[in-house]
Scaffold this motif. Sequence first.
Motif, PDB file in Angstrom:
ATOM      1  N   VAL A 177       1.126  -1.500   0.004  1.00 39.88           N
ATOM      2  CA  VAL A 177      -0.046   0.306  -0.265  1.00 39.88           C
ATOM      3  C   VAL A 177       0.980   1.257   0.133  1.00 39.88           C
ATOM      4  CG1 VAL A 177      -1.730   0.902   1.491  1.00 39.88           C
ATOM      5  CG2 VAL A 177      -1.737  -0.962   1.366  1.00 39.88           C
ATOM      6  N   GLU A 178       0.455   2.392  -0.720  1.00 38.47           N
ATOM      7  CA  GLU A 178       1.273   3.666  -0.711  1.00 38.47           C
ATOM      8  C   GLU A 178       0.457   4.550   0.032  1.00 38.47           C
ATOM      9  OE1 GLU A 178       3.484   4.779  -2.746  1.00 38.47           O
ATOM     10  OE2 GLU A 178       4.392   2.400  -2.866  1.00 38.47           O
ATOM     11  N   PRO A 179       1.553   5.321   0.687  1.00 37.03           N
ATOM     12  CA  PRO A 179       0.373   6.408   1.865  1.00 37.03           C
ATOM     13  C   PRO A 179      -0.051   7.255   0.921  1.00 37.03           C
ATOM     14  CG  PRO A 179       3.033   6.139   2.271  1.00 37.03           C
ATOM     15  CD  PRO A 179       3.250   5.239   0.775  1.00 37.03           C
ATOM     16  N   GLN A 180      -0.913   7.571   1.038  1.00 38.94           N
ATOM     17  CA  GLN A 180      -1.797   8.682   0.756  1.00 38.94           C
ATOM     18  C   GLN A 180      -1.764   9.981   1.445  1.00 38.94           C
ATOM     19  OE1 GLN A 180      -3.078   7.660  -2.084  1.00 38.94           O
ATOM     20  NE2 GLN A 180      -2.359   6.199  -2.401  1.00 38.94           N
TER      21      GLN A 180
ATOM     22  N   GLY B  61       6.733  -1.933  14.420  1.00 42.61           N
ATOM     23  CA  GLY B  61       5.200  -2.448  14.679  1.00 42.61           C
ATOM     24  C   GLY B  61       4.144  -1.450  14.149  1.00 42.61           C
ATOM     25  N   TRP B  62       4.466  -0.044  13.055  1.00 46.38           N
ATOM     26  CA  TRP B  62       3.415   0.251  12.696  1.00 46.38           C
ATOM     27  C   TRP B  62       3.131  -0.309  11.338  1.00 46.38           C
ATOM     28  CZ3 TRP B  62      -0.113   3.878  15.399  1.00 46.38           C
ATOM     29  CH2 TRP B  62       0.544   3.550  16.496  1.00 46.38           C
ATOM     30  N   THR B  63       1.808   0.185  10.592  1.00 46.42           N
ATOM     31  CA  THR B  63       1.460  -0.635   9.672  1.00 46.42           C
ATOM     32  C   THR B  63       0.949   0.654   8.608  1.00 46.42           C
ATOM     33  OG1 THR B  63      -0.154  -2.043  10.270  1.00 46.42           O
ATOM     34  CG2 THR B  63       2.201  -2.879   9.689  1.00 46.42           C
ATOM     35  N   LEU B  64       0.810   0.995   7.547  1.00 45.67           N
ATOM     36  CA  LEU B  64      -0.692   1.953   6.981  1.00 45.67           C
ATOM     37  C   LEU B  64      -1.876   0.929   6.811  1.00 45.67           C
ATOM     38  CD1 LEU B  64       1.524   2.528   4.339  1.00 45.67           C
ATOM     39  CD2 LEU B  64       0.960   4.342   5.637  1.00 45.67           C
ATOM     40  N   ASP B  65      -2.644   1.473   7.672  1.00 44.10           N
ATOM     41  CA  ASP B  65      -4.156   0.756   7.159  1.00 44.10           C
ATOM     42  C   ASP B  65      -4.628   0.595   5.226  1.00 44.10           C
ATOM     43  OD1 ASP B  65      -5.056   3.299   5.158  1.00 44.10           O
ATOM     44  OD2 ASP B  65      -6.175   4.119   7.180  1.00 44.10           O
ATOM     45  N   ALA B  66      -5.691  -0.813   5.421  1.00 42.02           N
ATOM     46  CA  ALA B  66      -5.684  -0.807   4.397  1.00 42.02           C
ATOM     47  C   ALA B  66      -5.696  -0.118   2.725  1.00 42.02           C
ATOM     48  CB  ALA B  66      -6.972  -1.104   4.291  1.00 42.02           C
ATOM     49  N   GLU B  67      -6.456   1.321   3.334  1.00 37.05           N
ATOM     50  CA  GLU B  67      -5.943   2.572   1.932  1.00 37.05           C
ATOM     51  C   GLU B  67      -5.209   3.780   2.335  1.00 37.05           C
ATOM     52  OE1 GLU B  67      -8.411   2.583   4.640  1.00 37.05           O
ATOM     53  OE2 GLU B  67      -9.838   1.222   3.824  1.00 37.05           O
ATOM     54  N   GLY B  68      -4.020   3.213   3.365  1.00 36.18           N
ATOM     55  CA  GLY B  68      -2.987   3.916   3.030  1.00 36.18           C
ATOM     56  C   GLY B  68      -2.850   5.892   3.642  1.00 36.18           C
ATOM     57  N   GLN B  69      -3.934   5.674   4.335  1.00 34.57           N
ATOM     58  CA  GLN B  69      -3.949   6.579   4.563  1.00 34.57           C
ATOM     59  C   GLN B  69      -4.129   7.098   5.820  1.00 34.57           C
ATOM     60  OE1 GLN B  69      -7.918   7.666   3.349  1.00 34.57           O
ATOM     61  NE2 GLN B  69      -7.975   8.267   0.926  1.00 34.57           N
TER      62      GLN B  69
ATOM     63  N   PRO C  80      -8.464  17.482   5.562  1.00 31.51           N
ATOM     64  CA  PRO C  80      -8.507  17.014   4.687  1.00 31.51           C
ATOM     65  C   PRO C  80      -8.240  15.108   4.995  1.00 31.51           C
ATOM     66  CG  PRO C  80      -6.854  18.243   4.656  1.00 31.51           C
ATOM     67  CD  PRO C  80      -6.654  18.314   5.284  1.00 31.51           C
ATOM     68  N   ARG C  81      -9.047  14.540   4.118  1.00 32.83           N
ATOM     69  CA  ARG C  81      -8.423  12.957   4.571  1.00 32.83           C
ATOM     70  C   ARG C  81      -6.887  12.429   4.038  1.00 32.83           C
ATOM     71  NH1 ARG C  81      -9.207   9.308   6.952  1.00 32.83           N
ATOM     72  NH2 ARG C  81      -9.930   7.300   6.620  1.00 32.83           N
ATOM     73  N   GLY C  82      -6.724  11.627   5.400  1.00 27.90           N
ATOM     74  CA  GLY C  82      -5.194  11.210   4.762  1.00 27.90           C
ATOM     75  C   GLY C  82      -3.996  11.724   5.989  1.00 27.90           C
ATOM     76  N   LEU C  83      -2.808  11.127   5.607  1.00 24.97           N
ATOM     77  CA  LEU C  83      -2.253  11.347   6.407  1.00 24.97           C
ATOM     78  C   LEU C  83      -1.253  12.333   5.976  1.00 24.97           C
ATOM     79  CD1 LEU C  83       0.146   7.868   5.147  1.00 24.97           C
ATOM     80  CD2 LEU C  83      -1.245   8.896   7.944  1.00 24.97           C
ATOM     81  N   THR C  84      -0.994  12.752   7.451  1.00 25.95           N
ATOM     82  CA  THR C  84      -0.860  14.580   7.608  1.00 25.95           C
ATOM     83  C   THR C  84       0.386  14.316   9.031  1.00 25.95           C
ATOM     84  OG1 THR C  84      -1.772  14.464   9.933  1.00 25.95           O
ATOM     85  CG2 THR C  84      -2.928  15.498   7.775  1.00 25.95           C
ATOM     86  N   GLY C  85       0.744  15.402   8.874  1.00 24.84           N
ATOM     87  CA  GLY C  85       2.057  15.156  10.352  1.00 24.84           C
ATOM     88  C   GLY C  85       1.812  14.923  11.902  1.00 24.84           C
ATOM     89  N   LYS C  86       0.415  15.289  12.021  1.00 22.36           N
ATOM     90  CA  LYS C  86      -0.281  15.419  13.597  1.00 22.36           C
ATOM     91  C   LYS C  86      -0.318  13.304  13.485  1.00 22.36           C
ATOM     92  CE  LYS C  86      -3.328  19.047  14.358  1.00 22.36           C
ATOM     93  NZ  LYS C  86      -4.215  19.502  14.872  1.00 22.36           N
TER      94      LYS C  86
END
Length: 127
Positions: free
Chosen positions: A10-13, A36-44, A94-100
């Motif tokens: 999965v690519e990060p979104q 131990g961290w992984t991306l979720d199924a959507e990469g978000q 907005p939806r997706g990964l952020t620094g927070k």
Amino acid sequence: MSASANSAAVEPQFAEGVDAEELRPRLTALLQPEQGWTLDAEGQGVQKTYFFKTYFKAVSFVNVVASQSATMKHHPTMTVRIGSVDIHWTTHHPRGLTGKDVDMAQHCDEAAELMGAVEAGQGRKCH
């Protein structure tokens, strides 16, 4: 498929407005298998399960995370079990990964260490 294999597939979104090139190195460090961290199924978002020897320690960990979450105005989805806590960070607007998300994931690792997190096989289980 294992969680780590899933992360690799999965690519990060990243959320709109996020400087992906600036955040990517911090995210990559967080997603190392030993973390131990992984991306979720959507990469978000990012997710992890922490393990504790007692229910009280698991709940104490949740309270430490909740306190910092309130301060940061950024809240995870948490599932508490007898000896573990599943945590998932993502940004909704907005939806997706952020620094927070990355900041709070790092805070979780620090809090888990303070609360005495243990390896997966050492957590308390229901009998």
